[in-house]
Design an enzyme around this catalytic site. Structure first.
Site, short mmCIF file in Angstrom:
data_model
loop_
_atom_site.label_atom_id
_atom_site.label_comp_id
_atom_site.label_asym_id
_atom_site.label_seq_id
_atom_site.Cartn_x
_atom_site.Cartn_y
_atom_site.Cartn_z
NE ARG A 117 -3.88 -2.14 2.15
CZ ARG A 117 -3.62 -3.23 2.86
NH1 ARG A 117 -2.58 -3.27 3.66
NH2 ARG A 117 -4.42 -4.27 2.78
CE LYS A 139 -0.11 12.99 -15.57
NZ LYS A 139 -0.97 13.00 -16.76
CD GLU A 181 8.32 17.27 -23.32
OE1 GLU A 181 7.63 18.11 -22.72
OE2 GLU A 181 7.83 16.27 -23.87
CE LYS A 221 5.57 29.78 -11.12
NZ LYS A 221 5.84 30.90 -12.00
CD GLU A 229 -4.22 14.21 -15.80
OE1 GLU A 229 -4.41 13.02 -15.61
OE2 GLU A 229 -3.33 14.66 -16.54
NE ARG A 234 -0.50 16.46 -13.83
CZ ARG A 234 0.06 15.83 -12.79
NH1 ARG A 234 -0.48 15.89 -11.62
NH2 ARG A 234 1.15 15.13 -12.96
CG ASN A 238 -1.54 16.84 -22.86
OD1 ASN A 238 -0.57 16.18 -22.51
ND2 ASN A 238 -2.77 16.57 -22.47
CG HIS A 241 2.73 16.56 -25.87
ND1 HIS A 241 3.34 17.74 -25.53
CD2 HIS A 241 3.49 15.58 -25.33
CE1 HIS A 241 4.40 17.48 -24.80
NE2 HIS A 241 4.52 16.18 -24.67
CG HIS A 245 1.93 10.93 -29.26
ND1 HIS A 245 0.88 10.13 -28.91
CD2 HIS A 245 3.05 10.23 -28.97
CE1 HIS A 245 1.35 8.99 -28.44
NE2 HIS A 245 2.66 9.02 -28.46
CG HIS A 255 8.25 12.71 -26.24
ND1 HIS A 255 6.96 12.45 -26.63
CD2 HIS A 255 8.16 13.64 -25.26
CE1 HIS A 255 6.13 13.18 -25.91
NE2 HIS A 255 6.84 13.92 -25.07
N1 LIG Z 1 4.65 10.12 -15.40
C1 LIG Z 1 4.65 11.21 -16.13
O1 LIG Z 1 4.20 12.28 -15.70
C2 LIG Z 1 5.24 11.17 -17.50
C3 LIG Z 1 5.44 12.36 -18.22
C4 LIG Z 1 6.03 12.29 -19.48
C5 LIG Z 1 6.42 11.05 -20.00
N2 LIG Z 1 6.19 9.92 -19.28
C6 LIG Z 1 6.60 8.59 -19.79
O2 LIG Z 1 8.01 8.60 -19.92
C7 LIG Z 1 8.38 7.62 -20.90
C8 LIG Z 1 9.44 8.21 -21.80
O3 LIG Z 1 10.56 8.60 -21.03
P1 LIG Z 1 12.07 8.35 -21.51
O4 LIG Z 1 12.26 8.87 -22.87
O5 LIG Z 1 12.96 8.84 -20.42
O6 LIG Z 1 12.04 6.76 -21.64
P2 LIG Z 1 13.01 5.52 -21.35
O7 LIG Z 1 13.03 5.18 -19.91
O8 LIG Z 1 12.51 4.44 -22.23
O9 LIG Z 1 14.44 6.02 -21.83
C9 LIG Z 1 14.69 6.21 -23.21
C10 LIG Z 1 15.99 5.50 -23.63
O10 LIG Z 1 17.10 6.16 -23.06
C11 LIG Z 1 17.95 5.22 -22.43
N3 LIG Z 1 18.65 5.92 -21.35
C12 LIG Z 1 18.21 6.19 -20.10
N4 LIG Z 1 19.12 6.89 -19.43
C13 LIG Z 1 20.18 7.07 -20.26
C14 LIG Z 1 21.44 7.72 -20.13
N5 LIG Z 1 21.80 8.35 -19.00
N6 LIG Z 1 22.28 7.67 -21.19
C15 LIG Z 1 21.93 7.07 -22.35
N7 LIG Z 1 20.75 6.45 -22.51
C16 LIG Z 1 19.89 6.45 -21.49
C17 LIG Z 1 17.04 4.11 -22.00
O11 LIG Z 1 17.74 2.87 -21.79
C18 LIG Z 1 16.07 4.05 -23.17
O12 LIG Z 1 16.63 3.28 -24.21
C19 LIG Z 1 7.10 7.25 -21.64
O13 LIG Z 1 6.68 5.95 -21.24
C20 LIG Z 1 6.09 8.28 -21.17
O14 LIG Z 1 4.77 7.79 -21.13
C21 LIG Z 1 5.64 9.96 -18.05
ZN LIG Z 2 6.14 15.27 -23.67
#
Ligand SMILES: NC(=O)c1ccc[n+]([C@@H]2O[C@H](COP(=O)([O-])OP(=O)(O)OC[C@H]3O[C@@H](n4cnc5c(N)ncnc54)[C@H](O)[C@@H]3O)[C@@H](O)[C@H]2O)c1
Ligand SMILES: [Zn+2]
Length: 361
Positions: A117, A139, A181, A221, A229, A234, A238, A241, A245, A255
């Site tokens: 939990r 999130k 971003e 902020k 949400e 929030r 986007n 996006h 996307h 991305h």
């Molecule tokens: N929770 C949220 O609020 C939120 C917000 C935006 C995005 N997301 C999620 O985040 C994910 C995308 O994030 P991401 O791009 O970090 O994804 P990821 O964790 O898949 O990392 C992208 C790639 O970079 C590599 N990598 C990680 N650290 C590295 C480093 N220091 N040097 C070299 N390579 C490295 C990873 O092995 C992977 O191949 C998506 O699933 C998306 O839905 C979540």
């Molecule tokens: Zn984004």
């Protein structure tokens, strides 16, 4: 949080030069956990200084980063393996560290939120996307089949550690992606942040690093106005996006690079709609083209087969932002730092994308 000789610390977010010692981690948590479990991206665990730092910890669970990690069906198996590794544990006496990019953060964050939990969680992002965006705001998410982020929780981390030495040698593509971003947050926040970014040439890591605190506090902020949400506020995160996307998927773009292009679409549409005046449009376009190198992404697209209108329709319709078959919520800008949330028809997005030359007929 205790005083630290760090670069910067604001509530739960700390900017550190180096990965923290176990003692420092305890200081940040306010207690010394008996068991610290690191859920880490196997790929980054082979890099220094991460590899050496991890030697100090005995409980480690390695994962392959990517959307498959977030797959709901895989989750029970992960939980069983982690429980075997942890042995008997009291939820008040352990802590999960998520070490990786956004997929690792979403997975480990979800795990920490439901295991016993809820156990304390620390994010140590290793991608700039995670450092700027996904590690903040609480999130967590898993995917169900092709549908992204369908299962999740709101579970803010007890601490988010942004560690400079992790990012110093990132590949250039990651930097370009982070810039998209960053530009988004500067447009949402406006004011001094926008001006600071406007006066910087985004050459590489140093410039991104320098603006991370502003980008992160801009995200908080927005999140603070709508933490769960509920009001829809929030959704302004986007910005860029909707088209972004689709471009990401179609052209297989990083991305943030796709988001940068999505911003160009959104500001042009905002102007065409009469929401954004010409002067602001010019200022924003100059920023995106001169400072963020969006031009390069445009050139890349020009060499590839253009997306068709019907393909874009399918991408957007599948996107969760479509509220019913024909309508979706779209984020416009009515000024720098001024967002407008409007319901638009899917057809109007397609027509505008065609008008701007993003898709063929
Ligand atoms: N929770 C949220 O609020 C939120 C917000 C935006 C995005 N997301 C999620 O985040 C994910 C995308 O994030 P991401 O791009 O970090 O994804 P990821 O964790 O898949 O990392 C992208 C790639 O970079 C590599 N990598 C990680 N650290 C590295 C480093 N220091 N040097 C070299 N390579 C490295 C990873 O092995 C992977 O191949 C998506 O699933 C998306 O839905 C979540
Ligand atoms: Zn984004």
């Amino acid at each position: 949080m205790g005083k630290m000789e760090d670069l910067y610390s604001d509530s739960s977010v700390s900017f550190l030069k180096k990965l923290p010692s176990k003692k420092k981690l305890s200081e940040m948590l306010g207690f010394t956990p008996e068991k610290v479990l690191i859920i880490y991206d196997r790929k980054v665990s082979r890099q220094e200084p991460i590899q050496s730092w991890m030697e100090d910890f005995s409980l480690k669970y390695g994962v392959s980063a990517g959307e498959k990690l977030k797959e709901l069906e895989e989750f029970p198996d992960h939980v069983k393996k982690i429980m075997k590794l942890l042995g008997t544990v009291s939820p008040r006496n352990c802590c999960v560290i998520a070490l990786g990019g956004g997929t690792v953060g979403d997975f480990a964050g979800f795990f920490a939120s439901v295991f016993k939990r809820g156990v304390p969680l620390i994010h140590v992002p290793t991608t700039l996307l995670a450092a700027m965006d996904s590690a903040h705001g609480g999130k967590t998410a898993l995917n169900v089949g092709d549908l992204k982020n369908q299962i999740g929780s709101f579970y803010p981390a007890h601490a988010v550690l942004i560690v400079r030495e992790i990012f110093e040698n990132l590949p250039p593509l990651q930097l370009h992606s982070a810039a998209g971003e960053l530009a988004k947050m500067a447009l949402i926040e406006g004011g001094k942040f926008f001006e600071d970014v406007q006066s910087t040439h985004m050459k590489g890591f140093e410039e991104i690093w320098q603006h991370l605190p502003e980008a992160i506090s801009a995200k908080y902020k927005v999140v603070e106005q709508d933490p769960l949400e509920q009001s829809g506020e929030r959704a302004i995160l986007n910005l860029g996006h909707t088209l972004g996307h689709a471009l990401e998927l179609y052209y297989d773009l990083p991305h943030g690079v796709a988001v940068g292009l999505g911003l160009v679409f959104s500001v042009n549409w905002s102007h065409h709609h009469g929401y954004l005046n010409f002067q602001d449009l010019e200022r924003i376009s100059d920023l995106l083209h001169d400072k963020f190198g969006i031009q390069r992404a445009h050139q890349f697209l020009a060499k590839r087969k253009q997306m068709s209108r019907s393909r874009l329709r399918r991408f957007i319709a599948e996107d969760k932002k479509v509220t019913d078959n024909e309508h979706l919520s779209f984020i416009f800008l009515s000024g720098i730092g001024k967002t407008l949330r409007r319901t638009v028809t899917l057809d109007s997005v397609l027509t505008e994308a065609q008008r701007q030359g993003w898709v063929s007929g």
